[in-house]
Scaffold this motif. Structure first.
Motif, PDB file in Angstrom:
ATOM      1  N   LYS A  36     -10.752 -19.633 -19.634  1.00 45.01           N
ATOM      2  CA  LYS A  36     -11.205 -18.779 -20.741  1.00 45.01           C
ATOM      3  C   LYS A  36     -10.351 -17.508 -20.809  1.00 45.01           C
ATOM      4  O   LYS A  36      -9.643 -17.186 -19.853  1.00 45.01           O
ATOM      5  N   PRO A  37     -10.461 -16.766 -21.907  1.00 40.88           N
ATOM      6  CA  PRO A  37      -9.692 -15.506 -21.984  1.00 40.88           C
ATOM      7  C   PRO A  37     -10.083 -14.537 -20.866  1.00 40.88           C
ATOM      8  O   PRO A  37     -11.237 -14.534 -20.424  1.00 40.88           O
ATOM      9  N   ALA A  38      -9.126 -13.719 -20.452  1.00 37.61           N
ATOM     10  CA  ALA A  38      -9.337 -12.778 -19.334  1.00 37.61           C
ATOM     11  C   ALA A  38     -10.545 -11.881 -19.556  1.00 37.61           C
ATOM     12  O   ALA A  38     -11.265 -11.550 -18.600  1.00 37.61           O
ATOM     13  N   ASP A  39     -10.785 -11.481 -20.802  1.00 39.89           N
ATOM     14  CA  ASP A  39     -11.897 -10.572 -21.116  1.00 39.89           C
ATOM     15  C   ASP A  39     -13.225 -11.099 -20.592  1.00 39.89           C
ATOM     16  O   ASP A  39     -14.102 -10.322 -20.216  1.00 39.89           O
ATOM     17  N   GLU A  40     -13.349 -12.438 -20.590  1.00 43.96           N
ATOM     18  CA  GLU A  40     -14.635 -13.038 -20.201  1.00 43.96           C
ATOM     19  C   GLU A  40     -14.911 -12.947 -18.703  1.00 43.96           C
ATOM     20  O   GLU A  40     -16.044 -13.136 -18.273  1.00 43.96           O
ATOM     21  N   LYS A  42     -13.467 -10.256 -16.883  1.00 40.19           N
ATOM     22  CA  LYS A  42     -13.006  -8.917 -16.492  1.00 40.19           C
ATOM     23  C   LYS A  42     -14.071  -8.177 -15.674  1.00 40.19           C
ATOM     24  O   LYS A  42     -13.798  -7.674 -14.584  1.00 40.19           O
ATOM     25  N   GLU A  46     -14.060  -7.123 -11.728  1.00 39.96           N
ATOM     26  CA  GLU A  46     -14.148  -5.719 -11.286  1.00 39.96           C
ATOM     27  C   GLU A  46     -15.252  -5.533 -10.259  1.00 39.96           C
ATOM     28  O   GLU A  46     -15.104  -4.802  -9.275  1.00 39.96           O
ATOM     29  N   GLU A  53      -7.103  -8.345 -10.534  1.00 42.07           N
ATOM     30  CA  GLU A  53      -6.974  -8.208 -11.980  1.00 42.07           C
ATOM     31  C   GLU A  53      -7.351  -9.525 -12.650  1.00 42.07           C
ATOM     32  O   GLU A  53      -6.874 -10.592 -12.240  1.00 42.07           O
ATOM     33  N   ASP A  56      -5.288 -13.843 -18.291  1.00 40.76           N
ATOM     34  CA  ASP A  56      -5.268 -15.168 -18.906  1.00 40.76           C
ATOM     35  C   ASP A  56      -4.510 -16.092 -17.963  1.00 40.76           C
ATOM     36  O   ASP A  56      -3.608 -15.642 -17.241  1.00 40.76           O
TER      37      ASP A  56
END
Ligand SMILES: NC(=O)c1ccc[n+]([C@@H]2O[C@H](COP(=O)([O-])OP(=O)(O)OC[C@H]3O[C@@H](n4cnc5c(N)ncnc54)[C@H](OP(=O)(O)O)[C@@H]3O)[C@@H](O)[C@H]2O)c1
Length: 217
Positions: A36-40, A42, A46, A53, A56
C-alpha cells in the motif's frame, strides 16, 4: 564497529516491525513498505518502529538487504520487480493450518527454494524465520555473551550469506551457516531448531544431525 546497512523491509506486520526495531537499534537505516502507499503505514511506523521510515515499496530499491516478512500464502502477490538484483532475506514459513494447503510447499523442497524460483534474480538468504517476533528483542545479546542465541542461515550465494550473517550479528545473534538454500529445511516449521533456542555450538550439532538424516547415514 558494526557496518551501517540500508535495510528495506517488505511487510509491516509482527515480524517486519520487530526486525525493523532491532535494526534501528543496531544503527542501520531502515525503510519499511507494504503493498500500500507509504502514507497508510506512516503512523504505525512512527509509533512501533521509531527511527524507521515508511516508504512506498519502490523505494526499497537500492537497499543493501531487503527483508521479506509477508505471510507465505500471499507470496505470489509480492511485487518481485522491487527485489530484482538484491540480497533478500526470506523470513516466511509454511504452516498449512494457517496458509492453507499449497501444493508447491508439499514437495519436500525447502519453502525458500520455491520462493527463490518465484522471486527471480535475487540472492535469497533464509533466516529469521525460526525466532518468534516477540523474542527478537529479548533474546538479543552482544557478541561474546556466554550462551548467546544463534540463528541459522541458508543460501546459495556465499557473499549474500556473509552480508546477512553480519546483519544477524548486529541484531544480537550468532549466525550459523547451514549451507545451501536447500539446507534451510533443517530449520523450517516442525523441526527441533525451529522450536527452540540454541547456541551456535548446539545449532551446529543440530544442523549436522539433520544433514546425516537427509543423507541416510
Ligand atoms: N509471527 C512470528 O513470530 C514469526 C516469526 C518468524 C517468521 N514468521 C513468518 O513471517 C511472515 C510474516 O508473518 P507476520 O506474523 O509478520 O505477518 P503479519 O503480521 O500478518 O504481517 C504481514 C505484513 O505483510 C504485508 N503484506 C501482505 N501482502 C503483501 C504484499 N504482497 N506485499 C507487501 N506487503 C504485504 C501486510 O500488509 P497489509 O496488512 O496491508 O496486508 C502486513 O504488513 C510469515 O510467513 C510468518 O510465517 C513469523
Amino acid at each position: 564497529m558494526t557496518q551501517q546497512l540500508s535495510i528495506g523491509i517488505l511487510g509491516a506486520g509482527r515480524v517486519g516491525t520487530a526486525v525493523g526495531r532491532q535494526a534501528v537499534r543496531a544503527g542501520h537505516r531502515v525503510r519499511i513498505a507494504t503493498d500500500k502507499p507509504a502514507d497508510e503505514i506512516k503512523l504505525l511506523t512512527e509509533v512501533i518502529v521509531p527511527g524507521a521510515e515508511a516508504v512506498d515499496k519502490d523505494q526499497l530499491r537500492g537497499s543493501d538487504i531487503i527483508v521479506v516478512a509477508v505471510p507465505l500464502h500471499k507470496y505470489r502477490s509480492i511485487d518481485t520487480e522491487v527485489l530484482q538484483g538484491h540480497v533478500v532475506i526470506d523470513t516466511m514459513n509454511y504452516w498449512a493450518p494457517v496458509d492453507g494447503v499449497m501444493q508447491e510447499f508439499e514437495s519436500g523442497r525447502s519453502t525458500s527454494e520455491v520462493v527463490a524460483d518465484f522471486f527471480g534474480d535475487v540472492r535469497l538468504v533464509k533466516t529469521l524465520n525460526h525466532i518468534g517476533y516477540g523474542d527478537l528483542e529479548v533474546d538479543s545479546h552482544p557478541a561474546g555473551t556466554p550462551g548467546r542465541r544463534a540463528l541459522a542461515l541458508a543460501a546459495d550465494d556465499d557473499d549474500a550469506k556473509q552480508l546477512v550473517a553480519a546483519f544477524i550479528d548486529s541484531l544480537g545473534y550468532d549466525a550459523v551457516d547451514a549451507g545451501a538454500l536447500s539446507a534451510g529445511k533443517a530449520f523450517e516449521n516442525g523441526t527441533e531448531i525451529f522450536n527452540g533456542r540454541h547456541t551456535a555450538e548446539q545449532m551446529t550439532g543440530l544442523l549436522e544431525q539433520c544433514q546425516r538424516v537427509l543423507a541416510g547415514v
